[in-house]
Design an enzyme around this catalytic site. Structure first.
Site, mmCIF file in Angstrom:
data_model
loop_
_atom_site.group_PDB
_atom_site.id
_atom_site.type_symbol
_atom_site.label_atom_id
_atom_site.label_comp_id
_atom_site.label_asym_id
_atom_site.label_seq_id
_atom_site.Cartn_x
_atom_site.Cartn_y
_atom_site.Cartn_z
ATOM 1 N N HIS A 174 1.865 -13.404 -6.594
ATOM 2 C CA HIS A 174 0.625 -12.959 -7.235
ATOM 3 C C HIS A 174 0.551 -11.437 -7.237
ATOM 4 C CE1 HIS A 174 -0.120 -13.434 -2.920
ATOM 5 N NE2 HIS A 174 -1.032 -12.495 -3.016
ATOM 6 N N GLN B 79 -6.208 0.228 10.108
ATOM 7 C CA GLN B 79 -5.737 -0.898 10.899
ATOM 8 C C GLN B 79 -6.553 -2.111 10.474
ATOM 9 O OE1 GLN B 79 -6.529 -0.885 15.148
ATOM 10 N NE2 GLN B 79 -4.679 -2.079 15.562
ATOM 11 N N LYS C 17 -8.574 -10.924 10.299
ATOM 12 C CA LYS C 17 -7.866 -11.225 9.057
ATOM 13 C C LYS C 17 -6.933 -12.425 9.263
ATOM 14 C CE LYS C 17 -7.855 -8.385 5.793
ATOM 15 N NZ LYS C 17 -8.694 -8.319 4.578
ATOM 16 N N CYS D 282 -5.448 -2.391 0.763
ATOM 17 C CA CYS D 282 -4.518 -3.321 0.131
ATOM 18 C C CYS D 282 -5.287 -4.593 -0.195
ATOM 19 C CB CYS D 282 -3.375 -3.709 1.075
ATOM 20 S SG CYS D 282 -2.777 -2.408 2.151
ATOM 21 N N GLU E 81 4.074 -10.908 -3.185
ATOM 22 C CA GLU E 81 3.260 -10.128 -4.104
ATOM 23 C C GLU E 81 4.093 -9.206 -4.984
ATOM 24 O OE1 GLU E 81 -0.795 -9.714 -1.417
ATOM 25 O OE2 GLU E 81 0.635 -8.043 -1.357
#
Length: 238
Positions: free
Chosen positions: A44, A62, A67, A79, A155
């Protein structure tokens, strides 16, 4: 707003082939899930913003410990992914990629810089960003999830540089970001040394190892002209 789990199910990423042609959309969780049926997840579109201070230092972040993929690692400023169904539209047509304007990628970057770092969109208009090139990479998150990691990244990552004329006010979102720091190239190399004890995102490590020093060496030229010879290139580093 929403939790990491909510975003994983709600956000519709742009599935592409190896040449970055748009195929369909799928939610973030499906894209990032590595299993027997899709051992490398779903390829993607993504973007990586490198934001510099007026005096040419790079803003690192950081990633938050919460996450799902690559928690607590250090990486470039921001990002994330362009998404389907956004206003303004984040889906770039082939001609916008060919001419380097990538308005969809830039709109996604502006949205996420506000979400992750509290940077007001008025401070970074689309015209402030320079699109350099694309990186195609794949990395299972074995550090977090073990040798049979069920999560990872696959990606085609659009690299954007931006240097605002004044130092920005930052208000990092604790659900996204654990720390931020402006660094020189020398400071970055020290932080990335094997004995630093710090972990780094796989996409940033590739970009830092192969490209960043040359781009940073003449930041004025990079921001002004981009990398025209590289703009049509997808660097497949797998």
């Amino acid at each position: 707003s929403g939790s990491q789990a909510d975003f994983m199910l709600r956000d519709e990423c742009l599935i592409v082939d190896d040449s970055d042609a748009l195929m369909r959309t799928s939610n973030k969780a499906d894209c990032h899930r590595f299993n027997a049926a899709q051992p490398r997840g779903l390829l993607h579109r993504a973007f990586s913003v490198f934001l510099f201070s007026p005096d040419g230092r790079l803003l690192l972040q950081q990633r938050a410990a919460a996450k799902v993929t690559f928690p607590s690692v250090w990486t470039n400023t921001c990002c994330s992914h362009p998404l389907a169904g956004q206003q303004p539209d984040e889906v770039d047509a082939p001609e916008h990629i060919a001419d380097g304007s990538v308005p969809g990628i830039k709109a996604a970057a502006i949205r996420k810089l506000e979400h992750e770092l509290g940077i007001a969109p008025s401070q970074l208009p689309p015209s402030a960003f320079t699109f350099l090139t694309r990186l195609h990479y794949c990395a299972a998150d074995t550090d977090t999830h073990g040798p049979n990691a069920e999560w990872g990244e696959h990606e085609i990552d659009y690299v954007l540089f931006v240097r605002p004329s004044a130092l920005l006010e930052l208000a990092p979102n604790p659900e996204e970001v654990d720390a931020v720091r402006y660094v020189t190239l020398r400071e970055l190399r020290t932080m990335m040394a094997a004995d630093s004890g710090l972990r780094w995102s796989p996409w940033f490590r590739i970009l830092a190892d192969r490209f960043l020093a040359a781009w940073w060496a003449d930041l004025d030229a990079t921001l002004r002209d981009g990398t025209p010879a590289d703009r049509a290139t997808i660097h497949h580093i797998l």
